[in-house]
Design a protein around this motif. Structure first.
Motif, PDB file in Angstrom:
ATOM      1  N   ALA A 153     -13.090 -10.718 -25.822  1.00  0.00           N
ATOM      2  CA  ALA A 153     -13.273  -9.862 -24.645  1.00  0.00           C
ATOM      3  C   ALA A 153     -11.938  -9.297 -24.185  1.00  0.00           C
ATOM      4  CB  ALA A 153     -13.933 -10.654 -23.520  1.00  0.00           C
ATOM      5  N   SER A 177     -10.751  -6.589 -26.619  1.00  0.00           N
ATOM      6  CA  SER A 177     -11.547  -5.366 -26.436  1.00  0.00           C
ATOM      7  C   SER A 177     -11.148  -4.643 -25.151  1.00  0.00           C
ATOM      8  CB  SER A 177     -13.036  -5.717 -26.403  1.00  0.00           C
ATOM      9  OG  SER A 177     -13.424  -6.395 -27.573  1.00  0.00           O
ATOM     10  N   ALA A 178     -10.953  -5.406 -24.076  1.00  0.00           N
ATOM     11  CA  ALA A 178     -10.579  -4.807 -22.798  1.00  0.00           C
ATOM     12  C   ALA A 178      -9.216  -4.140 -22.886  1.00  0.00           C
ATOM     13  CB  ALA A 178     -10.582  -5.872 -21.702  1.00  0.00           C
ATOM     14  N   LEU A 213      -9.001  -0.179 -22.141  1.00  0.00           N
ATOM     15  CA  LEU A 213      -8.276   0.218 -20.938  1.00  0.00           C
ATOM     16  C   LEU A 213      -7.042   1.050 -21.291  1.00  0.00           C
ATOM     17  CD1 LEU A 213      -8.556  -3.069 -18.854  1.00  0.00           C
ATOM     18  CD2 LEU A 213      -9.748  -0.906 -18.425  1.00  0.00           C
ATOM     19  N   PHE A 256     -12.294   0.186 -14.585  1.00  0.00           N
ATOM     20  CA  PHE A 256     -12.769  -1.133 -14.998  1.00  0.00           C
ATOM     21  C   PHE A 256     -14.282  -1.153 -15.208  1.00  0.00           C
ATOM     22  CE2 PHE A 256      -8.638  -2.393 -13.212  1.00  0.00           C
ATOM     23  CZ  PHE A 256      -8.184  -3.210 -14.237  1.00  0.00           C
ATOM     24  N   SER A 312     -15.144   0.302 -18.560  1.00  0.00           N
ATOM     25  CA  SER A 312     -14.823  -0.554 -19.706  1.00  0.00           C
ATOM     26  C   SER A 312     -15.865  -1.638 -19.945  1.00  0.00           C
ATOM     27  CB  SER A 312     -13.457  -1.221 -19.491  1.00  0.00           C
ATOM     28  OG  SER A 312     -13.524  -2.205 -18.474  1.00  0.00           O
ATOM     29  N   SER A 313     -16.747  -1.837 -18.970  1.00  0.00           N
ATOM     30  CA  SER A 313     -17.673  -2.971 -19.038  1.00  0.00           C
ATOM     31  C   SER A 313     -18.591  -2.909 -20.261  1.00  0.00           C
ATOM     32  CB  SER A 313     -18.510  -3.055 -17.759  1.00  0.00           C
ATOM     33  OG  SER A 313     -19.275  -1.871 -17.574  1.00  0.00           O
ATOM     34  N   VAL A 331     -16.529  -3.762 -23.502  1.00  0.00           N
ATOM     35  CA  VAL A 331     -16.136  -5.172 -23.532  1.00  0.00           C
ATOM     36  C   VAL A 331     -17.350  -6.072 -23.721  1.00  0.00           C
ATOM     37  CG1 VAL A 331     -15.089  -7.040 -22.195  1.00  0.00           C
ATOM     38  CG2 VAL A 331     -14.081  -4.753 -22.147  1.00  0.00           C
ATOM     39  N   THR A 332     -18.440  -5.765 -23.039  1.00  0.00           N
ATOM     40  CA  THR A 332     -19.646  -6.589 -23.150  1.00  0.00           C
ATOM     41  C   THR A 332     -20.182  -6.606 -24.575  1.00  0.00           C
ATOM     42  OG1 THR A 332     -20.265  -6.185 -20.845  1.00  0.00           O
ATOM     43  CG2 THR A 332     -22.006  -6.887 -22.343  1.00  0.00           C
ATOM     44  N   SER A 335     -17.738  -8.470 -26.962  1.00  0.00           N
ATOM     45  CA  SER A 335     -17.613  -9.912 -26.726  1.00  0.00           C
ATOM     46  C   SER A 335     -18.921 -10.647 -27.065  1.00  0.00           C
ATOM     47  CB  SER A 335     -17.212 -10.191 -25.277  1.00  0.00           C
ATOM     48  OG  SER A 335     -18.154  -9.650 -24.365  1.00  0.00           O
TER      49      SER A 335
END
Length: 386
Positions: A50, A53-54, A58, A84, A87-88, A91-92, A95
């Motif tokens: 995660a 990826s973030a 970002l 942010f 990006s969810s 990232v989700t 991850s």
């Protein structure tokens, strides 16, 4: 413990550099983004995956906070929040699908993540997709190049990853040595404007006349492309003004506008000529949040831009089949692939990027468009306002 923390921090730092460099706006640096799956595969826990990826996303989308602040005329905090939130999805997906299992579990899961970030619903926020680099590594290969890039990204998460990196580096060096920027077709011209935030908001007759002067300065028989929102609100009156102005020029104009009704509006491209005018294209994916606001309908409100997700992938302009991309669509994967499936003759990419001042967003959009055009061997017409 310290060694593991240092290792994780190193992965996150390299991932941030990968996102920053790959999405710097220089088309030949796009293959740097292809290192993401290797970094993702080196994570030892889901939390590390995660974080990797973030950091990538970002860094790749770093211009968003400043762009939001410019657009709304507010301080940067609202932009940071949206940054942010945006990006969810990335990232989700990365991850949840991460695994430490050996064998083909990991490449299959990475391929699943890549597909999910390429098509709706997650693909709505699918910026910075490494697959975009296919046009740099495999120019002119078309769908075979896309397949080669996808396979390379998948194999990169296996023990053969270093070999894939070396092979891709070889294709990268060869492409860089022979790279040529895709040109517009003969008798086509994209016009860049510097009208700032007034474009699309100033709908007076003088603004239309200013744009008409720009068009009339072009040689007869030219197809001229103007940026997103250039005409402002589209009405029959605006169409008649342009039809009269184009009389005797033999020119055709493709320009951005907005079609408004009681339920909201469409961001469109309009075709104008002495024969009349018509709405040529309705944007498939407006910018989420600032334009596309589906939650308004959920609460019984109206307004916001409509998304025509899979509609009108190509349109006809004379004897040319055109793949249109308006602004945000240039950052995504599915709109251009859907258009490419219909074998267009030319890609037309327009935008109204006055709000991107101080960022590399326009450069990134144009780099993406150039990469896709080179992948499929298509001419490219670009028209932006800043």
């Amino acid at each position: 413990m310290r060694h593991e923390l240092f290792r994780a921090a190193t992965l996150v730092g390299i991932s941030a550099i990968t996102g920053w460099a790959g999405w710097s706006g220089y088309v030949l640096l796009l293959p740097v983004a292809g290192a993401l799956p290797l970094l993702w595969s080196l994570a030892r826990t889901r939390l590390q995956a995660a974080a990797v990826s973030a950091a990538y996303f970002l860094a790749a989308s770093r211009g968003l906070p400043q762009g939001v602040a410019n657009f709304y005329g507010q301080d940067i905090w609202a932009g940071l929040l949206l940054w942010f939130v945006a990006s969810s999805a990335f990232v989700t997906v990365h991850s949840v699908l991460w695994t430490d299992r050996k064998g083909w579990q990991k490449p299959l899961r990475y391929m699943a993540a890549g597909v999910m970030m390429a098509v709706p619903p997650f693909g709505i926020l699918g910026w910075a997709h490494p697959i975009t680099a296919a046009g740099v590594l495999f120019p002119g290969w078309g769908w075979w190049g896309l397949a080669a890039m996808a396979a390379g990204l998948a194999v990169m998460v296996t023990s053969h990853g270093p070999v894939v990196v070396i092979v891709m580096a070889g294709f990268w060096l060869r492409s860089a040595a022979e790279w040529t920027t895709p040109d517009a077709p003969a008798a086509w011209a994209g016009v860049d404007l510097e009208m700032g935030a007034s474009l699309g908001r100033d709908t007076g007759l003088q603004r239309q006349e200013d744009l008409i002067d720009v068009v009339r300065s072009r040689p007869p028989g030219t197809t001229i492309v103007l940026p997103e929102s250039a005409l402002g609100f589209w009405t029959p009156t605006v169409g008649r003004v342009w039809q009269r102005a184009l009389s005797g020029t033999g020119n055709t104009v493709i320009a951005g506008a907005a079609v408004i009704d009681q339920s909201g509006y469409d961001s469109v491209l309009v075709k104008l000529s002495t024969d009349g005018s018509q709405v040529l294209y309705r944007e498939r994916m407006p910018v989420p949040g600032s334009m596309w606001q589906p939650w308004l309908g959920w609460i019984g409100d109206q307004g916001g831009a409509r998304a025509h997700f899979f509609a009108n992938p190509v349109v006809d302009v004379g004897n040319q089949s055109v793949a249109p991309l308006i602004c945000y669509e240039q950052l995504l994967v599915w709109p251009i692939l859907q258009s490419a499936f219909h074998r267009p003759d030319v890609i037309v990419a327009v935008g109204n990027g006055w709000w991107t001042k101080g960022t590399s967003i326009i450069d990134i959009q144009q780099a993406s468009s150039k990469a896709w055009a080179r992948l499929f061997g298509l001419p490219l017409v670009i028209s932006f306002n800043i």
